[in-house]
Design a protein around this motif. Sequence first.
Motif, PDB file in Angstrom:
ATOM      1  N   CYS A 197     113.142 -80.276 -40.074  1.00 18.95           N
ATOM      2  CA  CYS A 197     114.077 -79.478 -40.868  1.00 18.95           C
ATOM      3  C   CYS A 197     115.339 -79.207 -40.033  1.00 18.95           C
ATOM      4  CB  CYS A 197     113.414 -78.168 -41.305  1.00 18.95           C
ATOM      5  SG  CYS A 197     114.058 -77.470 -42.829  1.00 18.95           S
ATOM      6  N   THR A 198     115.926 -80.292 -39.579  1.00 21.21           N
ATOM      7  CA  THR A 198     117.058 -80.226 -38.655  1.00 21.21           C
ATOM      8  C   THR A 198     118.295 -79.618 -39.301  1.00 21.21           C
ATOM      9  OG1 THR A 198     116.252 -82.205 -37.538  1.00 21.21           O
ATOM     10  CG2 THR A 198     118.545 -81.605 -37.163  1.00 21.21           C
ATOM     11  N   ALA A 250     121.173 -75.534 -46.110  1.00 19.41           N
ATOM     12  CA  ALA A 250     121.440 -76.959 -46.318  1.00 19.41           C
ATOM     13  C   ALA A 250     120.332 -77.812 -45.720  1.00 19.41           C
ATOM     14  CB  ALA A 250     122.787 -77.333 -45.709  1.00 19.41           C
ATOM     15  N   SER A 251     119.814 -77.413 -44.560  1.00 21.61           N
ATOM     16  CA  SER A 251     118.752 -78.201 -43.922  1.00 21.61           C
ATOM     17  C   SER A 251     117.477 -78.157 -44.755  1.00 21.61           C
ATOM     18  CB  SER A 251     118.478 -77.685 -42.508  1.00 21.61           C
ATOM     19  OG  SER A 251     117.743 -76.476 -42.510  1.00 21.61           O
ATOM     20  N   ILE A 252     117.198 -77.028 -45.376  1.00 22.92           N
ATOM     21  CA  ILE A 252     116.008 -76.916 -46.224  1.00 22.92           C
ATOM     22  C   ILE A 252     116.155 -77.790 -47.460  1.00 22.92           C
ATOM     23  CG2 ILE A 252     114.672 -75.332 -47.668  1.00 22.92           C
ATOM     24  CD1 ILE A 252     115.309 -73.164 -45.516  1.00 22.92           C
ATOM     25  N   GLN A 253     117.339 -77.808 -48.046  1.00 21.82           N
ATOM     26  CA  GLN A 253     117.566 -78.687 -49.196  1.00 21.82           C
ATOM     27  C   GLN A 253     117.427 -80.148 -48.789  1.00 21.82           C
ATOM     28  OE1 GLN A 253     117.943 -78.002 -52.538  1.00 21.82           O
ATOM     29  NE2 GLN A 253     117.680 -80.231 -52.617  1.00 21.82           N
ATOM     30  N   HIS A 254     117.883 -80.478 -47.589  1.00 20.85           N
ATOM     31  CA  HIS A 254     117.731 -81.844 -47.094  1.00 20.85           C
ATOM     32  C   HIS A 254     116.249 -82.201 -46.950  1.00 20.85           C
ATOM     33  CE1 HIS A 254     118.140 -85.509 -44.905  1.00 20.85           C
ATOM     34  NE2 HIS A 254     117.763 -85.006 -43.757  1.00 20.85           N
ATOM     35  N   SER A 255     115.443 -81.243 -46.501  1.00 23.14           N
ATOM     36  CA  SER A 255     114.006 -81.498 -46.383  1.00 23.14           C
ATOM     37  C   SER A 255     113.367 -81.751 -47.742  1.00 23.14           C
ATOM     38  CB  SER A 255     113.309 -80.323 -45.675  1.00 23.14           C
ATOM     39  OG  SER A 255     113.638 -80.304 -44.300  1.00 23.14           O
ATOM     40  N   VAL A 256     113.839 -81.054 -48.758  1.00 21.34           N
ATOM     41  CA  VAL A 256     113.371 -81.316 -50.123  1.00 21.34           C
ATOM     42  C   VAL A 256     113.750 -82.736 -50.536  1.00 21.34           C
ATOM     43  CG1 VAL A 256     113.632 -80.698 -52.557  1.00 21.34           C
ATOM     44  CG2 VAL A 256     113.427 -78.892 -50.826  1.00 21.34           C
ATOM     45  N   ASP A 257     115.020 -83.093 -50.318  1.00 22.47           N
ATOM     46  CA  ASP A 257     115.494 -84.438 -50.678  1.00 22.47           C
ATOM     47  C   ASP A 257     114.708 -85.513 -49.940  1.00 22.47           C
ATOM     48  OD1 ASP A 257     117.409 -83.149 -52.216  1.00 22.47           O
ATOM     49  OD2 ASP A 257     119.011 -83.383 -50.719  1.00 22.47           O
ATOM     50  N   VAL A 308     105.693 -71.665 -45.497  1.00 21.23           N
ATOM     51  CA  VAL A 308     106.693 -71.318 -46.509  1.00 21.23           C
ATOM     52  C   VAL A 308     107.423 -72.583 -46.967  1.00 21.23           C
ATOM     53  CG1 VAL A 308     108.768 -69.970 -47.001  1.00 21.23           C
ATOM     54  CG2 VAL A 308     106.966 -69.004 -45.565  1.00 21.23           C
ATOM     55  N   LEU A 309     107.789 -73.437 -46.020  1.00 23.97           N
ATOM     56  CA  LEU A 309     108.444 -74.696 -46.363  1.00 23.97           C
ATOM     57  C   LEU A 309     107.566 -75.556 -47.265  1.00 23.97           C
ATOM     58  CD1 LEU A 309     110.174 -76.093 -43.139  1.00 23.97           C
ATOM     59  CD2 LEU A 309     111.231 -75.702 -45.372  1.00 23.97           C
ATOM     60  N   ARG A 327     122.466 -86.079 -42.523  1.00 23.94           N
ATOM     61  CA  ARG A 327     121.535 -86.286 -43.633  1.00 23.94           C
ATOM     62  C   ARG A 327     121.565 -87.740 -44.096  1.00 23.94           C
ATOM     63  NH1 ARG A 327     123.020 -81.387 -47.693  1.00 23.94           N
ATOM     64  NH2 ARG A 327     121.245 -82.232 -48.835  1.00 23.94           N
ATOM     65  N   ALA A 328     122.759 -88.304 -44.166  1.00 24.65           N
ATOM     66  CA  ALA A 328     122.897 -89.671 -44.663  1.00 24.65           C
ATOM     67  C   ALA A 328     122.206 -90.670 -43.740  1.00 24.65           C
ATOM     68  CB  ALA A 328     124.379 -90.021 -44.808  1.00 24.65           C
ATOM     69  N   SER A 329     122.371 -90.512 -42.426  1.00 23.85           N
ATOM     70  CA  SER A 329     121.769 -91.465 -41.495  1.00 23.85           C
ATOM     71  C   SER A 329     120.248 -91.344 -41.496  1.00 23.85           C
ATOM     72  CB  SER A 329     122.317 -91.255 -40.078  1.00 23.85           C
ATOM     73  OG  SER A 329     121.967 -89.979 -39.567  1.00 23.85           O
ATOM     74  N   THR A 330     119.731 -90.150 -41.701  1.00 25.44           N
ATOM     75  CA  THR A 330     118.286 -89.956 -41.747  1.00 25.44           C
ATOM     76  C   THR A 330     117.695 -90.612 -42.992  1.00 25.44           C
ATOM     77  OG1 THR A 330     118.518 -87.852 -40.577  1.00 25.44           O
ATOM     78  CG2 THR A 330     116.452 -88.235 -41.710  1.00 25.44           C
ATOM     79  N   LEU A 331     118.321 -90.405 -44.132  1.00 25.40           N
ATOM     80  CA  LEU A 331     117.847 -91.025 -45.368  1.00 25.40           C
ATOM     81  C   LEU A 331     117.948 -92.554 -45.298  1.00 25.40           C
ATOM     82  CD1 LEU A 331     119.283 -88.567 -48.041  1.00 25.40           C
ATOM     83  CD2 LEU A 331     116.868 -89.169 -47.745  1.00 25.40           C
ATOM     84  N   GLN A 332     119.006 -93.043 -44.656  1.00 26.54           N
ATOM     85  CA  GLN A 332     119.137 -94.491 -44.506  1.00 26.54           C
ATOM     86  C   GLN A 332     117.980 -95.059 -43.688  1.00 26.54           C
ATOM     87  OE1 GLN A 332     122.910 -96.965 -43.607  1.00 26.54           O
ATOM     88  NE2 GLN A 332     122.005 -96.673 -41.577  1.00 26.54           N
ATOM     89  N   SER A 333     117.625 -94.383 -42.600  1.00 35.82           N
ATOM     90  CA  SER A 333     116.501 -94.851 -41.779  1.00 35.82           C
ATOM     91  C   SER A 333     115.206 -94.828 -42.572  1.00 35.82           C
ATOM     92  CB  SER A 333     116.365 -93.977 -40.525  1.00 35.82           C
ATOM     93  OG  SER A 333     117.391 -94.253 -39.591  1.00 35.82           O
TER      94      SER A 333
END
Length: 335
Positions: free
Chosen positions: A18-19, A28-35, A66-67, A318-324
């Motif tokens: 949850c970076t 924003a990091s929590i929303q990224h973890s959801v995505d 909680v997450l 976020r973009a580079s993580t999703l790409q990987s």
Amino acid sequence: MTEPKNTSRAQLSVLDFCTIYEGETPQASIQHSVDLAQRAEELGYLRMWYTEHHNMPSISSSSPAVLIAHIGAKTNSIRLGAGGIMLPNHSPYVIAEQFGTLEEMYPDRIDLGLGRAPGTDAQTLGRALRRDYNAAERFPEDVRELQAYLADKSPIPGVQAVPGAGTNVPLYILGSSMFGASLAAKYGLPYAFASHFAPTHLEQATRYYRENFQPSEVLDAPYVIAGVNVTAGKTQDEANELFEKVCFNRVRTMVGRGRYLTDEQVEQIVATPQGQQVLDMLRYSAIGTKDDIRDYLTDFQELAAADELMISLQGTSRASTLQSLEILADAWGTK
């Protein structure tokens, strides 16, 4: 406990810290973890695990339960778990209640990885968490106590974990040394080695675990999960450049510990034994294109004698993580 087996290619899962990337908020990091979890589910990954860390400005996973509750409501089938709960920070009874609640909310989707490290610095450990410095010595007994609560075999007369009792949430022993390997083998539990940041004893620990595993009521054969980093790009140059930034940021975060360091200072630290020690934590890292990633992980799976690979996606956004995540899924054939 029934674990999926793959005699050739290991199952893939994702470890999410949850970076909080530069310029972002925890929200924003929590929303990224959801995505990330939603996309991982679409791509066929087995599970998402969340880490327990405290007082770390770049990590917002201080409360894995909680997450998991939040992300469980936003996903449908992917397994969710803690990778892990630092058990000496908590009462086993409270963890049984928390993860028993999660199991009732999301049946057959919840995992519980257990570690004995503090997941924080000494100041936070002693003064903020109010944790006894000797609490880690009780880790084996605490695992048994937690296991008893979840199996509805409470060690305390008249005390029951509600929810929790009878849920038998699957337990995993986490480790980066021979201690965890020995305990997991003795208790007949699956073992997850943290080679994504502590590579030194990987082969020794996983070999010991397999050779000394004692079958239990929950697992009849050894099961190894090995952590490994992945930085994927559309080209090798893109991946290399991204990984260089990851390494730079890792040194800045771990050596700086809240102090601002200029780029020049970080470059100087990288050249020191301390800087090289930090970089060696990333020793097991797959870097490159789809083919490079597949070849590296194939060799790593054999080296680690792993049934499952727990992927730590290394990126700077976020973009580079999703790409990987997407390149890896294509490379490994997760669907």
